[in-house]
Write an enzyme that holds these catalytic residues in place. Structure first.
Site, PDB file in Angstrom:
ATOM      1  N   ASP A  35      13.030  48.749 106.340  1.00  0.00           N
ATOM      2  CA  ASP A  35      13.787  49.196 105.163  1.00  0.00           C
ATOM      3  C   ASP A  35      14.342  47.984 104.390  1.00  0.00           C
ATOM      4  OD1 ASP A  35      13.860  51.900 104.583  1.00  0.00           O
ATOM      5  OD2 ASP A  35      15.392  52.363 106.075  1.00  0.00           O
ATOM      6  N   LYS A  47       8.288  61.156 105.997  1.00  0.00           N
ATOM      7  CA  LYS A  47       7.921  59.842 106.542  1.00  0.00           C
ATOM      8  C   LYS A  47       6.942  60.011 107.696  1.00  0.00           C
ATOM      9  CE  LYS A  47      12.080  57.687 104.826  1.00  0.00           C
ATOM     10  NZ  LYS A  47      13.489  57.425 104.997  1.00  0.00           N
ATOM     11  N   GLN A  52      17.714  56.801 109.576  1.00  0.00           N
ATOM     12  CA  GLN A  52      17.881  57.588 108.346  1.00  0.00           C
ATOM     13  C   GLN A  52      19.366  57.671 107.978  1.00  0.00           C
ATOM     14  OE1 GLN A  52      15.279  58.901 106.450  1.00  0.00           O
ATOM     15  NE2 GLN A  52      16.891  59.343 104.988  1.00  0.00           N
TER      16      GLN A  52
END
Ligand code: NAP
Length: 283
Positions: A119, A52, A96
């Site tokens: 997200d 990422k 995460q």
């Protein structure tokens, strides 16, 4: 049979995002920024976070990565999220997953401002998607929709079958196909005679996490097959939920693993962050 090339498509979209970031800097005088928080040493998560950060660099984003020790407390994480929520350099915040057991994942994800929830895991954004007015799209299903679009595959009027009903893939995938006017069936581990359902599909999306589970007899001739799985075969080699060798000859289109859905997920995260920055610029 035509292969759906997620790697090439993802590279093309990243090129488009890079060009837009340059325009963005000229027009608004700031750079889109993403903050990634990782707690602990889980090796797979470390790889995802590295990828990422690399992707952010590739398109010219500003990024911050918080690598925190396993014993980080809930309170410390909440106060980091609070700080990032009000940081003007940051337009997307990502925690995460999975988190170490002692942390309350739901409370942390709820604390991320929905305006920076790139997200799209926050219930606000899940709700927006459900009622058909999404701001951010969940990355993996959004990547699949983008692949379908770029390959000229229109779900409108098609029988779409989604195998798997997780919150990050199966459920939002079904909602996006429905929003694109597909007729959608969602299957899961309690679905009797799964093969009868999958054989009905014009577009079959498989996200069950079982190596090579979908075999040729489960697929209709000419179907479009999208394989979300990231599994290991008996030799430890990366493979999907679909038995590619036997299924591919029956398909009109199919995604390979690796190189299909996978590369699109981070690219959609970049797209969401850019969108968030654009909304911030216009406020
Ligand atoms: P998950 O949370 O474990 O969910 C799996 C789903 O599959 C569940 O809904 C489960 O049903 C269903 N299922 C399991 N066995 C089944 C069977 N025999 N028949 C029918 N349905 C079955 O998994 P996930 O997070 O959605 O991920 C699925 C796969 O996609 C994994 O391989 C994962 O690594 C991969 N993935 C890839 C990406 C990417 O970027 N490429 C992103 C996310 C995930 P129940 O609900 O009844 O238990």
């Amino acid at each position: 049979m035509q292969l759906i090339d997620g790697k090439a498509t993802s590279a093309a979209i990243r090129g488009e995002i890079r060009a837009e970031v340059a325009r963005f800097q000229t027009e608004y005088g700031f750079t889109p920024g993403l903050a990634v928080i990782i707690v602990g040493e889980d090796p797979a998560s470390q790889v995802y976070v590295r990828n990422k950060a690399r992707a952010c660099e590739e398109v010219g984003f500003y990024s911050e990565v918080y690598r925190l020790p396993e014993q980080t407390t809930q309170k410390e994480l909440l106060s980091l999220i609070d700080r990032l929520n009000t940081d003007e350099k940051i337009h997307g915040i990502l925690v995460q997953l999975p988190l170490p057991k002692h942390l309350n994942e739901t409370e942390l994800l709820l604390r991320i401002s929905p305006a920076k929830d790139v997200d799209a895991f926050h219930p606000y954004n899940v709700g927006q998607l459900t009622i058909g007015t999404p701001v951010f799209l969940p990355c993996t299903p959004a990547g699949i929709m983008e692949l379908l679009r770029r390959y000229g595959i229109d779900p409108c009027g098609k029988q779409c079958v989604v195998a798997g009903r997780s919150n990050i893939v199966g459920k939002p995938m079904a909602l996006l196909l429905l929003a694109a006017n597909g007729t959608v069936t969602v299957c899961h581990s309690r679905t009797p005679d799964l093969a009868a359902k999958t054989r009905d599909a014009d577009i079959l999306v498989v996200a069950i996490g079982k190596a090579k589970f979908v075999t040729a007899d489960m697929v209709k001739e000419g179907a479009v097959v999208i394989d979300v799985g990231m599994d290991r075969d008996e030799n430890g080699k990366l493979c999907g939920d679909v038995d590619f060798e036997t299924v591919a000859p029956k398909c009109s289109y199919i995604t390979p693993v690796p190189g299909g859905v996978g590369p699109m997920t981070i690219t959609m995260l970049l797209q969401n962050t850019l969108k968030s920055a654009r909304i911030a610029a216009n406020q």
